[in-house]
Structure formats: C-alpha cells, structure tokens
Design a protein around this motif. Structure first.
Motif, mmCIF file in Angstrom:
data_model
loop_
_atom_site.group_PDB
_atom_site.id
_atom_site.type_symbol
_atom_site.label_atom_id
_atom_site.label_comp_id
_atom_site.label_asym_id
_atom_site.label_seq_id
_atom_site.Cartn_x
_atom_site.Cartn_y
_atom_site.Cartn_z
ATOM 1 N N ASP A 1 0.918 -1.281 -0.090
ATOM 2 C CA ASP A 1 -0.040 0.109 -0.013
ATOM 3 C C ASP A 1 0.955 1.188 0.016
ATOM 4 O O ASP A 1 0.545 2.165 -0.483
ATOM 5 C CB ASP A 1 -0.902 -0.024 1.166
ATOM 6 N N ASP A 2 2.112 1.129 0.555
ATOM 7 C CA ASP A 2 2.973 2.285 0.559
ATOM 8 C C ASP A 2 3.365 2.540 -0.640
ATOM 9 O O ASP A 2 3.541 3.931 -0.857
ATOM 10 C CB ASP A 2 3.996 1.987 1.940
ATOM 11 N N ASP A 3 3.760 1.813 -1.360
ATOM 12 C CA ASP A 3 4.408 1.689 -2.562
ATOM 13 C C ASP A 3 3.224 2.417 -3.656
ATOM 14 O O ASP A 3 3.591 3.207 -4.573
ATOM 15 C CB ASP A 3 4.706 0.566 -3.156
ATOM 16 N N ILE A 4 1.893 2.133 -3.433
ATOM 17 C CA ILE A 4 0.730 2.620 -4.320
ATOM 18 C C ILE A 4 0.825 3.931 -3.987
ATOM 19 O O ILE A 4 0.613 4.938 -4.771
ATOM 20 C CB ILE A 4 -0.377 1.750 -4.106
ATOM 21 N N LYS A 5 0.846 4.428 -2.617
ATOM 22 C CA LYS A 5 0.726 5.785 -2.052
ATOM 23 C C LYS A 5 1.976 6.495 -2.750
ATOM 24 O O LYS A 5 1.677 7.544 -3.175
ATOM 25 C CB LYS A 5 0.735 5.875 -0.547
ATOM 26 N N GLU A 6 2.975 6.160 -2.848
ATOM 27 C CA GLU A 6 4.185 6.897 -3.318
ATOM 28 C C GLU A 6 3.988 7.016 -4.883
ATOM 29 O O GLU A 6 4.389 8.219 -5.297
ATOM 30 C CB GLU A 6 5.579 5.911 -3.097
ATOM 31 N N LEU A 7 3.298 5.969 -5.449
ATOM 32 C CA LEU A 7 3.361 6.267 -7.070
ATOM 33 C C LEU A 7 2.129 7.271 -7.237
ATOM 34 O O LEU A 7 2.450 8.410 -8.152
ATOM 35 C CB LEU A 7 2.607 4.960 -7.565
ATOM 36 N N ILE A 8 1.076 7.636 -6.243
ATOM 37 C CA ILE A 8 0.046 8.328 -6.318
ATOM 38 C C ILE A 8 0.726 9.827 -6.084
ATOM 39 O O ILE A 8 0.418 10.826 -7.039
ATOM 40 C CB ILE A 8 -1.189 8.079 -5.550
ATOM 41 N N ALA A 9 1.357 9.932 -4.866
ATOM 42 C CA ALA A 9 2.220 11.223 -4.452
ATOM 43 C C ALA A 9 3.099 11.740 -5.802
ATOM 44 O O ALA A 9 3.208 12.768 -5.572
ATOM 45 C CB ALA A 9 2.634 10.954 -3.404
ATOM 46 N N SER A 10 3.597 10.731 -6.236
ATOM 47 C CA SER A 10 4.650 11.163 -7.239
ATOM 48 C C SER A 10 3.956 11.927 -8.587
ATOM 49 O O SER A 10 4.731 12.787 -9.245
ATOM 50 C CB SER A 10 5.386 10.002 -7.960
ATOM 51 N N THR A 11 2.601 11.943 -8.672
ATOM 52 C CA THR A 11 2.069 12.753 -9.599
ATOM 53 C C THR A 11 1.640 14.217 -9.267
ATOM 54 O O THR A 11 1.409 14.988 -10.071
ATOM 55 C CB THR A 11 0.735 12.198 -10.086
ATOM 56 N N TRP A 12 2.090 14.302 -7.920
ATOM 57 C CA TRP A 12 1.811 15.705 -7.314
ATOM 58 C C TRP A 12 3.163 16.519 -7.423
ATOM 59 O O TRP A 12 4.190 15.976 -6.980
ATOM 60 C CB TRP A 12 1.284 15.502 -6.020
ATOM 61 N N GLY A 13 2.852 17.823 -7.867
ATOM 62 C CA GLY A 13 4.258 18.704 -7.619
ATOM 63 C C GLY A 13 4.297 19.116 -6.233
ATOM 64 O O GLY A 13 3.415 18.841 -5.369
ATOM 65 N N ASN A 14 5.086 19.868 -5.978
ATOM 66 C CA ASN A 14 5.156 20.733 -4.530
ATOM 67 C C ASN A 14 4.130 21.744 -4.527
ATOM 68 O O ASN A 14 3.633 22.280 -5.631
ATOM 69 C CB ASN A 14 6.709 21.364 -4.363
ATOM 70 N N PRO A 15 3.702 22.067 -3.294
ATOM 71 C CA PRO A 15 2.631 22.780 -2.984
ATOM 72 C C PRO A 15 3.026 24.167 -3.771
ATOM 73 O O PRO A 15 4.396 24.551 -3.809
ATOM 74 C CB PRO A 15 2.414 23.408 -1.823
ATOM 75 N N ILE A 16 2.397 25.074 -4.296
ATOM 76 C CA ILE A 16 2.717 26.381 -5.066
ATOM 77 C C ILE A 16 2.716 27.361 -3.958
ATOM 78 O O ILE A 16 1.699 27.739 -3.657
ATOM 79 C CB ILE A 16 1.849 26.648 -6.126
ATOM 80 N N ASP A 17 3.917 27.751 -3.567
ATOM 81 C CA ASP A 17 4.100 28.631 -2.278
ATOM 82 C C ASP A 17 3.522 30.035 -2.630
ATOM 83 O O ASP A 17 3.061 30.669 -1.709
ATOM 84 C CB ASP A 17 5.710 28.647 -2.072
ATOM 85 N N GLU A 18 3.855 30.495 -3.669
ATOM 86 C CA GLU A 18 3.235 31.787 -3.907
ATOM 87 C C GLU A 18 1.712 31.835 -3.854
ATOM 88 O O GLU A 18 1.058 32.870 -3.302
ATOM 89 C CB GLU A 18 3.487 32.288 -5.374
ATOM 90 N N VAL A 19 0.909 30.664 -4.333
ATOM 91 C CA VAL A 19 -0.619 30.629 -4.305
ATOM 92 C C VAL A 19 -0.597 30.550 -2.736
ATOM 93 O O VAL A 19 -1.722 31.140 -2.373
ATOM 94 C CB VAL A 19 -1.013 29.523 -5.302
ATOM 95 N N LEU A 20 -0.100 29.785 -2.050
ATOM 96 C CA LEU A 20 -0.544 29.474 -0.490
ATOM 97 C C LEU A 20 -0.240 30.760 0.139
ATOM 98 O O LEU A 20 -0.967 31.050 1.012
ATOM 99 C CB LEU A 20 0.502 28.455 -0.243
ATOM 100 N N ALA A 21 0.949 31.609 -0.175
ATOM 101 C CA ALA A 21 0.962 33.027 0.418
ATOM 102 C C ALA A 21 -0.354 33.640 0.099
ATOM 103 O O ALA A 21 -0.667 34.470 0.908
ATOM 104 C CB ALA A 21 2.292 33.792 0.034
ATOM 105 N N VAL A 22 -0.905 33.789 -1.171
ATOM 106 C CA VAL A 22 -1.863 34.640 -1.453
ATOM 107 C C VAL A 22 -3.216 34.138 -0.776
ATOM 108 O O VAL A 22 -3.967 34.891 0.110
ATOM 109 C CB VAL A 22 -2.427 34.553 -2.995
ATOM 110 N N LYS A 23 -3.119 33.001 -0.404
ATOM 111 C CA LYS A 23 -4.410 32.205 0.222
ATOM 112 C C LYS A 23 -4.441 32.749 1.574
ATOM 113 O O LYS A 23 -5.428 32.854 2.201
ATOM 114 C CB LYS A 23 -4.448 30.674 0.162
ATOM 115 N N SER A 24 -3.133 32.623 2.235
ATOM 116 C CA SER A 24 -2.888 32.964 3.558
ATOM 117 C C SER A 24 -3.470 34.520 3.888
ATOM 118 O O SER A 24 -3.917 34.846 4.805
ATOM 119 C CB SER A 24 -1.645 32.870 4.124
ATOM 120 N N LYS A 25 -2.911 35.312 2.858
ATOM 121 C CA LYS A 25 -3.394 36.657 3.150
ATOM 122 C C LYS A 25 -4.877 36.740 3.053
ATOM 123 O O LYS A 25 -5.322 37.801 3.821
ATOM 124 C CB LYS A 25 -2.493 37.632 2.017
ATOM 125 N N VAL A 26 -5.460 36.472 2.075
ATOM 126 C CA VAL A 26 -6.832 36.360 1.941
ATOM 127 C C VAL A 26 -7.607 36.156 3.065
ATOM 128 O O VAL A 26 -8.569 36.539 3.432
ATOM 129 C CB VAL A 26 -7.249 35.982 0.542
#
Length: 170
Positions: free
Chosen positions: A16-41
């Motif tokens: 199951d951990d290998d499957i989770k790793e496979l799924i997670a590999s399709t995600w990029g890193n969070p977009i810090d700039e967007v998160l910063a705007v979201k936090s300000k809002v």
C-alpha cells in the motif's frame, strides 16, 4: 481502492505504501506563491477548499502537504469524494451557498466557467496548470460565462489584481 490498483497493475504483492508513493509522485510541490496569497486572503475573508479528489488522496494530501489544509478546516470544503460529484458537473457548485461573493480560482477553464454560470465569480489561474488534469480533461466548456465574472490570471500579480477587482484586498 488499493485492491483495484493492485489488480490494474497486475501486482497483488505491491505494498500500500508503494501505491501511495506512486500516487504522490504525480503531485508537484505546493505552490508557495499561491499559498501565500491564500493565507493573506484568509486573514480577512472566508477561504475554502474545493477539489476533485479521492478519500485516499485527501488523506495523503493532508500527510504530505498539511499546509494546504491547515487553517482551513473550519471553512467550507467540498471534496468530490465526499459528495459524489466533480467540478465538471454543474450541480456541484450549488452545494456551497451563503457566502458573498464566492470567488472560485482554478487552473481548469471549464471548471471556472461552470462556477461563473452557477453565479460565482471566477479566476482562471493559467500560470499553474495541472498537467495531469489537463491530460485527463476531455470535456469541453458548455457554459457561456459572462466575461465580467471571469478573469484570467497569468501570474500571481494577475491573481492579486483579479481578487482586488472583485473587492478582495490582499
């Protein structure tokens, strides 16, 4: 879900951990700039999450990128796995009410147009297109979203400008 994945991969012995790793590999890193705007809002306005996601992905997202969900747990969240519908379906937008304005920001033009058709304001954030979503997206826009209620943001400054035009001061 894991059993189905193992059958699809024709590897019953995969963990199951290998499957989770496979799924997670399709995600990029969070977009810090967007998160910063979201936090300000979020300091002055209600901010929610709205995502096409499975229960497993939601759990994994909370583990891998907790900052995406932290601080928003008391705000409206709409996850496709919890309501049995996706952003491609016009009716899902009716499930969030009682907030004014509702401004929907997404990297998928069709979803933004659906939100605008439902009476929301929309911002199509083109600078961070989810490549996997773009590949999966086979539906076409069927709405005729009013131009005044749909803005295109090609950068974080464009996003902040669009929010400002909708009365949201970041």
């Amino acid at each position: 879900f894991m059993v189905k994945i193992k059958k699809l991969l024709d590897h019953e012995d995969i963990s199951d951990d290998d499957i989770k790793e496979l799924i997670a590999s399709t995600w990029g890193n969070p977009i810090d700039e967007v998160l910063a705007v979201k936090s300000k809002v979020k300091e002055k306005y209600t901010v929610g999450n709205f995502s096409n996601i499975t229960h497993l992905q939601l759990e994994m997202l909370g583990e891998k990128f907790p900052q995406l969900l932290e601080g928003y747990l008391d705000y409206p969240s709409l996850y496709s796995c919890q309501v049995g519908a996706t952003k491609a379906e016009a009716g899902i937008y009716e499930r969030i009410q009682g907030y004014n304005p509702i401004i929907f920001i997404d990297d998928n033009e069709t979803y933004v147009k659906n939100a605008v058709t439902a009476g929301w304001k929309g911002i199509w954030l083109t600078s961070y297109i989810d490549q996997f979503e773009a590949v999966r997206s086979v539906h076409t826009a069927t709405s005729t979203a009013p131009a005044a209620e749909l803005k295109v943001a090609n950068s974080i400054p464009d996003l902040e400008k669009a929010l400002w035009e909708y009365g949201i001061k970041t």
